[in-house]
Design a protein around this motif. Structure first.
Motif, PDB file in Angstrom:
ATOM      1  N   HIS A   1      -3.917   5.481   2.701  1.00 56.96           N
ATOM      2  CA  HIS A   1      -3.993   5.592   4.158  1.00 56.96           C
ATOM      3  C   HIS A   1      -5.435   5.683   4.659  1.00 56.96           C
ATOM      4  CE1 HIS A   1      -1.819   6.231   7.911  1.00 56.96           C
ATOM      5  NE2 HIS A   1      -2.807   7.025   8.260  1.00 56.96           N
ATOM      6  N   ARG A   2      -6.206   6.586   4.028  1.00 59.22           N
ATOM      7  CA  ARG A   2      -7.582   6.793   4.503  1.00 59.22           C
ATOM      8  C   ARG A   2      -8.451   5.556   4.272  1.00 59.22           C
ATOM      9  NH1 ARG A   2      -7.929  12.596   5.048  1.00 59.22           N
ATOM     10  NH2 ARG A   2      -6.058  12.913   6.278  1.00 59.22           N
TER      11      ARG A   2
ATOM     12  N   PHE B   1     -10.040  -0.711   8.690  1.00 62.68           N
ATOM     13  CA  PHE B   1      -9.708  -1.226  10.014  1.00 62.68           C
ATOM     14  C   PHE B   1     -10.641  -0.722  11.102  1.00 62.68           C
ATOM     15  CE2 PHE B   1      -5.470  -2.280   8.365  1.00 62.68           C
ATOM     16  CZ  PHE B   1      -5.306  -3.513   8.960  1.00 62.68           C
ATOM     17  N   PHE B   2     -10.954   0.569  11.050  1.00 69.14           N
ATOM     18  CA  PHE B   2     -11.606   1.171  12.210  1.00 69.14           C
ATOM     19  C   PHE B   2     -13.087   1.448  11.993  1.00 69.14           C
ATOM     20  CE2 PHE B   2      -7.087   2.482  12.764  1.00 69.14           C
ATOM     21  CZ  PHE B   2      -6.840   1.621  13.823  1.00 69.14           C
TER      22      PHE B   2
ATOM     23  N   LEU C   1      -7.471   2.532   4.258  1.00 64.11           N
ATOM     24  CA  LEU C   1      -7.095   1.521   5.236  1.00 64.11           C
ATOM     25  C   LEU C   1      -7.680   1.842   6.608  1.00 64.11           C
ATOM     26  CD1 LEU C   1      -3.382   0.882   4.236  1.00 64.11           C
ATOM     27  CD2 LEU C   1      -5.312  -0.655   3.962  1.00 64.11           C
ATOM     28  N   LEU C   2      -7.674   3.119   6.949  1.00 66.59           N
ATOM     29  CA  LEU C   2      -8.293   3.517   8.222  1.00 66.59           C
ATOM     30  C   LEU C   2      -9.766   3.130   8.229  1.00 66.59           C
ATOM     31  CD1 LEU C   2      -6.810   7.043   9.024  1.00 66.59           C
ATOM     32  CD2 LEU C   2      -6.233   4.846  10.038  1.00 66.59           C
TER      33      LEU C   2
ATOM     34  N   ARG D   1       4.692   3.268   6.452  1.00 67.24           N
ATOM     35  CA  ARG D   1       3.356   2.902   5.978  1.00 67.24           C
ATOM     36  C   ARG D   1       2.327   3.018   7.087  1.00 67.24           C
ATOM     37  NH1 ARG D   1       3.827  -2.860   3.749  1.00 67.24           N
ATOM     38  NH2 ARG D   1       1.637  -2.573   3.285  1.00 67.24           N
ATOM     39  N   VAL D   2       2.775   2.895   8.332  1.00 65.31           N
ATOM     40  CA  VAL D   2       1.850   2.991   9.454  1.00 65.31           C
ATOM     41  C   VAL D   2       1.312   4.408   9.587  1.00 65.31           C
ATOM     42  CG1 VAL D   2       1.666   2.862  11.947  1.00 65.31           C
ATOM     43  CG2 VAL D   2       2.893   1.096  10.716  1.00 65.31           C
ATOM     44  N   MET D   3       2.221   5.375   9.527  1.00 65.87           N
ATOM     45  CA  MET D   3       1.792   6.762   9.692  1.00 65.87           C
ATOM     46  C   MET D   3       2.633   7.666   8.800  1.00 65.87           C
ATOM     47  SD  MET D   3       0.571   8.314  13.238  1.00 65.87           S
ATOM     48  CE  MET D   3       2.055   8.813  14.031  1.00 65.87           C
ATOM     49  N   PRO D   4       2.212   7.875   7.557  1.00 64.45           N
ATOM     50  CA  PRO D   4       2.971   8.749   6.671  1.00 64.45           C
ATOM     51  C   PRO D   4       2.958  10.179   7.205  1.00 64.45           C
ATOM     52  CG  PRO D   4       1.224   7.589   5.471  1.00 64.45           C
ATOM     53  CD  PRO D   4       0.994   7.369   6.925  1.00 64.45           C
ATOM     54  N   LYS D   5       3.931  10.938   6.790  1.00 65.86           N
ATOM     55  CA  LYS D   5       4.018  12.332   7.209  1.00 65.86           C
ATOM     56  C   LYS D   5       2.685  13.030   6.947  1.00 65.86           C
ATOM     57  CE  LYS D   5       8.236  15.044   7.305  1.00 65.86           C
ATOM     58  NZ  LYS D   5       9.478  15.399   6.654  1.00 65.86           N
ATOM     59  N   GLY D   6       2.197  13.768   7.922  1.00 66.51           N
ATOM     60  CA  GLY D   6       0.975  14.531   7.717  1.00 66.51           C
ATOM     61  C   GLY D   6      -0.283  13.828   8.181  1.00 66.51           C
ATOM     62  N   GLU D   7      -0.210  12.509   8.452  1.00 65.66           N
ATOM     63  CA  GLU D   7      -1.388  11.798   8.950  1.00 65.66           C
ATOM     64  C   GLU D   7      -1.301  11.691  10.464  1.00 65.66           C
ATOM     65  OE1 GLU D   7      -3.913  10.733   7.263  1.00 65.66           O
ATOM     66  OE2 GLU D   7      -3.235  10.990   5.213  1.00 65.66           O
TER      67      GLU D   7
ATOM     68  N   VAL E   1      -3.668   9.421  12.369  1.00 65.95           N
ATOM     69  CA  VAL E   1      -4.128   8.133  12.882  1.00 65.95           C
ATOM     70  C   VAL E   1      -3.300   7.021  12.245  1.00 65.95           C
ATOM     71  CG1 VAL E   1      -6.116   6.641  13.223  1.00 65.95           C
ATOM     72  CG2 VAL E   1      -6.444   9.093  13.013  1.00 65.95           C
ATOM     73  N   PRO E   2      -2.699   6.143  13.041  1.00 64.66           N
ATOM     74  CA  PRO E   2      -1.891   5.069  12.462  1.00 64.66           C
ATOM     75  C   PRO E   2      -2.749   3.932  11.910  1.00 64.66           C
ATOM     76  CG  PRO E   2      -1.824   4.957  14.847  1.00 64.66           C
ATOM     77  CD  PRO E   2      -2.638   6.173  14.504  1.00 64.66           C
ATOM     78  N   VAL E   3      -2.275   3.333  10.813  1.00 63.41           N
ATOM     79  CA  VAL E   3      -2.939   2.170  10.246  1.00 63.41           C
ATOM     80  C   VAL E   3      -2.222   0.927  10.767  1.00 63.41           C
ATOM     81  CG1 VAL E   3      -2.921   0.854   8.094  1.00 63.41           C
ATOM     82  CG2 VAL E   3      -3.942   3.090   8.137  1.00 63.41           C
TER      83      VAL E   3
ATOM     84  N   THR F   1       0.846  -1.188   0.000  1.00 63.87           N
ATOM     85  CA  THR F   1       0.000   0.000   0.000  1.00 63.87           C
ATOM     86  C   THR F   1       0.884   1.240   0.000  1.00 63.87           C
ATOM     87  OG1 THR F   1      -0.038  -0.050   2.392  1.00 63.87           O
ATOM     88  CG2 THR F   1      -1.838  -1.127   1.266  1.00 63.87           C
ATOM     89  N   VAL F   2       0.347   2.334  -0.502  1.00 62.08           N
ATOM     90  CA  VAL F   2       1.103   3.591  -0.548  1.00 62.08           C
ATOM     91  C   VAL F   2       0.365   4.645   0.268  1.00 62.08           C
ATOM     92  CG1 VAL F   2       2.093   3.048  -2.786  1.00 62.08           C
ATOM     93  CG2 VAL F   2      -0.027   4.373  -2.655  1.00 62.08           C
ATOM     94  N   ARG F   3       0.946   5.831   0.267  1.00 59.22           N
ATOM     95  CA  ARG F   3       0.386   6.938   1.042  1.00 59.22           C
ATOM     96  C   ARG F   3      -1.083   7.178   0.776  1.00 59.22           C
ATOM     97  NH1 ARG F   3       2.248  12.608   2.730  1.00 59.22           N
ATOM     98  NH2 ARG F   3       0.170  12.362   3.548  1.00 59.22           N
TER      99      ARG F   3
END
Lengths: 322, 206
Positions: A101-102, A108-109, A104-105, B157-163, B165-167, A96-98
């Motif tokens: 992120h959303r 998961f959540f 994936l959130l 990948r867990v928390m890119p810059k600027g985010e 909430v961690p995935v 996965t890439v940047r």
């Protein structure tokens, strides 16, 4: 065996757990005895693998027992946790890439907890469609808002897949608890146990058959062990065990056999599919060994259940016309 | 158990739930001795990950470096860094009469272990940026303290810059064999060697 049918629920459960733990104790004792003999390296490796599988079954059995004692909500929670850990591992393996992120959130959540809340609150009508219909749209929308078109379809598809396997598939196991079957009130947990046992037996029998038969694999690049004959034998073993457990299910012996064949067969096919995903992600061996990311190999263990649970669930529903 | 201890345990458990926080030790076993850990820096999460990957009894004696202006700006931030992590505060603005490394030296004289990110800032490339000289000066001042390289994998990948909430994604921290400053070694050569030691750990874990 018909007499077993007339026992009270708690008597049946007690019997089932005594049988399950009894078998496990015997198998563990035999495995321990064999570990004392001198063996070749290949045999030792096989033995080591067997021991890891056995340990996983022990853990599963104990968890089941705890969940049974604590009731339906707790077992739903338990499956939800396993779902979470499996999805975590699945996402780790896909790149996965940047921009993801959303999404994936969301997966998961929001999606994962909601699906299990739906299960726990028995909203049966929405349970089957929540992920395939609503989430199917929501994930790519959030993904597109991530503003990154590069490999968009591939990335979105991988997340969708992860949710389908790890959340949707898995959630069908606790959903068996809420099936309102004729003359089978408060016994849904039996059906879950039945499914888990049958799938595990099919998986183990298939692995044993692979070692004995040394048959040519059908798709060597995907899995070095999968052959149709071993698959059929695994399915058959699952079927026989399932038929022997018919007294604990709402089925008569023959439908119990068929249901177990379906569950066992689809479970081992699911495992086959999962090894394709592993290969795609570049992971050679998962079985409990730390891989690139330290993934613990949980996905490997639960994949057969994730794939067989929905098939089993809907077969049961169809059979009883629910 | 005090509140910071309990909060620390909860935080470590949370970090494990989200990332797995697996510590792999190659060349240096986890041991209760004074050490300087240095690692690649990609995310705010890096410190928590290393901290959670350490065995519980090593956590108390291992301290992070925190920028004073940011981490004391609110009561909560100050409490977390002071009470849970026992952070060493450094000021980012340099004044003439003050050595920016002095708080670190002070902590090392005290016998504490430190975790430092010698790149100075969070990178987003696959290889770490050139190391700043702080690591060299610490190695020079404390030659008897082993320097342990560490590679943090996957955390971007867990928390890119600027985010915020961690995935949940599995991460690992690989600790390598200790490094020491060799007699007469040049500053630049040492920093390059240290950086290579960190990068070499990338392939160990595969």
């Amino acid at each position: 065996m018909g007499a077993l049918r007339n026992l009270t629920v708690s008597q049946q459960i007690g019997l089932l757990f005594v049988a399950l733990f009894g078998v496990l104790v015997i198998v563990t004792a035999i495995a321990f005895g064999r570990s004392l003999q001198d063996r070749s390296d290949a045999q030792l490796a096989a033995h080591e693998r067997f021991r890891r599988d056995l340990r996983a079954i022990w853990i599963g059995a104990v968890l089941f027992w705890v969940a049974w004692i604590a009731g339906g909500i707790v077992s739903t929670l338990l499956f939800g946790t396993v779902s979470f850990l499996a999805l975590r591992e699945f996402v780790t393996l896909t790149h996965t890439v940047r921009g993801d992120h959303r999404s994936l959130l969301l997966a998961f959540f929001a999606v994962l907890p909601l699906q299990y809340v739906i299960v726990a609150t028995e909203h049966f009508d929405i349970f089957s469609v929540f992920i395939p219909v609503y989430v199917f749209l929501a994930i790519p929308v959030v993904g597109a808002l991530g503003n990154d078109p590069k490999r968009f379809l591939e990335r979105t598809a991988k997340i969708q897949w992860g949710i389908m396997v790890c959340v949707y598939g898995m959630s069908h196991a606790p959903a068996l608890l809420l099936l309102d079957l004729p003359d089978y009130r408060d016994r849904g947990a039996f059906l879950v146990l039945y499914l888990v046992v049958v799938v595990a037996v099919a998986q183990i029998a298939q692995e044993a058959a692979v070692r004995r038969l040394r048959h040519r694999p059908v798709a060597r690049a995907i899995s070095r062990s999968f052959s149709w004959r071993a698959w059929a034998l695994g399915m058959l073993a699952g079927g026989i065990v399932g038929a022997a457990l018919y007294w604990a299910t709402p089925f008569k012996p023959i439908p119990a056999l068929v249901a177990a064949l379906i569950a066992g067969g689809s479970g081992t096919l699911g495992e086959f599919v999962m090894s394709g995903i592993k290969r795609d992600a570049g992971v050679r061996s998962w079985g409990g060994k730390a891989s690139v990311t330290g993934a613990v190999g949980l996905l490997d263990r639960v994949a057969p259940l994730c794939f067989s649970a929905p098939v089993f669930f809907h077969s049961v529903r169809w059979y009883f016309g629910l | 158990m005090t509140l910071p201890e309990a909060a620390g345990l909860a935080l470590a458990a949370l970090a494990r739930l989200i990332t797995g926080a697996q510590g792999h030790w190659y060349g240096s076993p986890p041991k209760a001795e004074q050490r300087i850990y240095f690692a690649n820096h990609q995310s705010h999460f890096d410190w928590v990950l290393i901290w959670a990957a350490l065995p519980r009894d090593l956590r108390a004696a291992t301290r992070p470096i925190a920028a004073r202006d940011y981490w004391t700006s609110s009561k909560l931030k100050h409490w977390i860094t002071r009470e849970i992590f026992n952070a060493v505060y450094v000021s980012r603005t340099r004044t003439d009469d003050e050595d920016p490394l002095e708080p670190l030296m002070e902590a090392l004289r005290h016998g504490d272990s430190l975790v430092i990110f010698p790149e100075g800032t969070r990178g987003n490339k696959s290889v770490p940026a050139p190391f700043k000289t702080g690591l060299f000066h610490l190695a020079e001042a404390f030659p008897e303290v082993p320097l342990i390289p560490a590679w943090i994998d996957n955390v971007q990948r867990v928390m890119p810059k600027g985010e915020v909430v961690p995935v949940p994604i599995l991460c690992s921290v690989t600790f390598g064999a200790p490094l020491a400053l060799q007699g007469g070694e040049d500053k630049r050569a040492f920093l390059e060697r240290a950086r290579n030691a960190v990068m070499a750990l990338r392939s160990v874990q595969a």
